[in-house]
Design a protein around this motif. Structure first.
Motif: not given
Length: 631
Positions: A243, A266, A285, A288, A309
């Protein structure tokens, strides 16, 4: 002024002399390389004459020293209008390490270049910056001395036959920014030292036999943009440090034995984690990852409901979540995925009702097959999707007749899968209006009557799967229908488990030479096998079992020499097994059981390799693998 002119002339003479007289070490290294090549289809090496190696094709030298700086002899040559793929047959001479001033070696894609990477390459070529040896037939290990190439920036040895473990010395290549070792036979674990390569931007190790865990400190490679470890045997959990790779946009870890939990850098744009042992749920998440364009998490053990999401993935174009254990309903937020082109949710436990997704005007493929949707009817909003061309709704609990609105979709349907439902009635005549149809799967329903003649209008049809229905008709008439297709059309035909009848020997099956898969088992066919069956030059699988076929097996069948599967059991074939069947070298599966065959089974492979069960139920047969024939 005259003095400066004389100095300039002297310098030019010096440079000219250097270029005309190749350095002895370079000359020996290059001529030894040429001697090890028995054939060069590009003709470049044939022009290596004289001692001015700096003027040879593919050779560049330093202006100041006259030493060889670059060897550029790639296999793919694109100088003219038509690109040319050249070959060099022979081996890589270890004398190439005599060129100790060389900075670039490009011998990639020469196809026939064998041998090994020189053992002492790192001890002698200390100036090497780029090494391209990909796409050849090199074997053996990656030498430990490779770690001495401190200036090396790019190492590409992919698509060879290299083997053994990776040397820990790889971690000493501090200047390396591109590492391609994929498509070889490397084994063992990925050395932890590889995480020392702080300048690494691309690392590709896919399609090898690496085992063990992904190095825990992988997150220290802060400049890494592309990481491909797919198609290996890696296991354990995906490191948490992954990550930390804030620059990573491409992550391929598919087809390993990795476990969860799911962790994502990310900035990902392309993600493949399919074919692992990942469990647990998709965390909220995940939504995102705003740069994500393609994601594949298929063939895992993921479960739970899909988070709403996911609708925030505004750049997403392809999403593969098939073959998992997802449950619950499909979130309405999926309708916000305006860039989505492909959605595969097949083989899960998702239940209905489905939200209306008519806003997905860019979507081309939807596969919702084999869930617990219990749709009853095909949702009409599917026919409103402007770009939809591939529709998978197998095993979705659909009842009734095939709806006519499918003939009026905005985009021509190319693939339609409605198998394993509760469809009734007949295949409609209007099916012929779906002229772009490539694959039609209507198997395992309750369809009746004959196949309509209009199906011959489907000139692009390659796959026709109608097995396990209640269809009727004379097999001769059916193949007359199929003769309406172009000769290079149908490659897959499955009409098994229906009520087709008629004399099979009146059928000219050779009219479809492109067929690779033909299954007519469990029908009411009778008569001989047609001699034209030998005309199926491309056929790999032929299943005519459980019919009423009989008489001798035709010798012409041996001309179908691509056969891998042949099933003729539970018929009434008589006579001997033709000796020509020994020519069916690619045969991997054979079943001639429960017929009336007699005589000795022809001795030799592949017939002797099959189990007794392949021949049982023929009282007159003998010979290996059955009991010996009586004298």
């Amino acid at each position: 002024m005259d003095r400066l002119l004389l100095q300039w002339v002297a310098l030019m003479i010096s440079i000219t002399t250097l270029c005309q007289a190749c350095h002895p070490a370079d000359f020996k290294g290059l001529t030894s390389f040429k001697s090890a090549i028995s054939q060069d289809t590009s003709g470049r090496l044939a022009k290596w004459v004289g001692r001015n190696c700096c003027g040879w094709d593919g050779i560049s030298c330093h202006n100041a020293t006259g030493r060889v700086k670059e060897i550029n002899l790639p296999g793919f040559i694109s100088t003219g209008d038509i690109p040319f793929q050249s070959e060099m047959m022979g081996y890589l001479s270890s004398s190439i390490t005599l060129l100790d001033a060389v900075e670039i070696i490009d011998l990639g894609g020469l196809i026939g270049l064998g041998g090994t990477i020189p053992k002492f390459i790192g001890l002698r070529l200390r100036n090497l910056r780029k090494l391209y040896l990909y796409g050849n037939k090199l074997r053996g290990p990656l030498p430990d001395s490779i770690g001495k190439l401190m200036k090396l920036e790019e190492l590409a040895v992919h698509d060879n036959r290299l083997s053994g473990s990776l040397p820990a010395s790889l971690g000493s290549l501090m200047s390396l920014h591109s590492l391609h070792l994929d498509g070889n036979r490397f084994l063992g674990s990925i050395p932890d030292s590889i995480t020392n390569l702080k300048k690494l931007v691309r690392m590709d190790l896919h399609s090898n036999s690496f085992v063990g865990r992904i190095p825990e400190r992988i997150g220290e490679l802060q400049m890494l943009n592309e990481l491909d470890l797919s198609n290996n045997f890696l296991s354990g959990k995906v490191p948490i440090s992954l990550t930390k790779l804030t620059a990573l946009s491409v992550l391929y870890l598919d087809n390993n034995n990795l476990e969860g939990p799911l962790l994502f850098p990310p900035a990902l744009a392309f993600l493949r984690l399919n074919g692992n042992r990942l469990s647990g749920t998709i965390p909220p998440s995940f939504g995102e990852l705003v740069s994500l364009k393609r994601a594949s998490l298929s063939n895992n053990k993921l479960e739970g409901t899909l988070p709403s999401s996911l609708g925030r993935l505004s750049a997403l174009s392809e999403l593969y979540l098939d073959h998992n254990r997802f449950s619950g309903e499909l979130p309405e937020s999926f309708g916000q995925l305006s860039q989505l082109i492909l959605l595969d949710l097949s083989h899960n436990f998702i239940k209905g009702p489905l939200p209306e997704l008519s806003s997905l005007q860019n979507i081309q493929t939807i596969d919702l097959s084999f869930n617990r949707l219990s749709l009853t009817a095909i949702p009409q909003w599917l026919a409103k999707l402007a770009s939809l061309s591939k529709m998978g709704l197998a095993g979705c609990g659909i009842h009734g007749e095939i709806p006519e609105f499918l003939r009026r979709t905005p985009s021509p349907i190319q693939e339609l899968d409605l198998s394993l439902n509760y469809l009734t009635g007949k295949i409609p005549e209007w099916i012929g209006s779906l002229t772009a149809l490539y694959s039609l799967k209507l198997s395992q329903n309750s369809l009746v009557y004959e196949i309509p003649d209009s199906i011959t209008k489907l000139q692009d049809l390659r796959v026709l799967d109608l097995h396990s229905n209640k269809l009727t008709g004379n097999i001769r008439q059916i193949f007359k229908i199929e003769h309406g297709f172009p000769d290079d059309s149908l490659t897959y035909i499955d009409l098994s488990d229906n009520n087709f009848s008629g004399e099979f020997d009146q059928v000219d099956v050779g009219q479809q030479p492109a067929i690779q898969f033909l299954n007519l088992s469990h029908n009411n066919l009778k008569g001989r096998l047609p001699i034209s069956i030998g005309g199926l030059k491309s056929i790999r699988s032929l299943d005519l079992s459980s019919n009423n076929l009989g008489f001798d097996l035709p010798e012409a069948m041996v001309n179908a020499n691509q056969l891998e599967t042949l099933k003729l059991q539970r018929n009434h074939f008589t006579g001997k097994i033709p000796k020509g069947f020994l020519k069916l070298r690619k045969l991997k599966e054979l079943d001639l059981s429960n017929n009336l065959l007699v005589g000795e089974i022809p001795a030799g492979k592949p017939l002797s390799d099959f189990p007794r069960s392949a021949y049982m139920g023929n009282r007159g047969l003998c010979g290996k693998p059955l009991n010996p024939c009586k004298l």
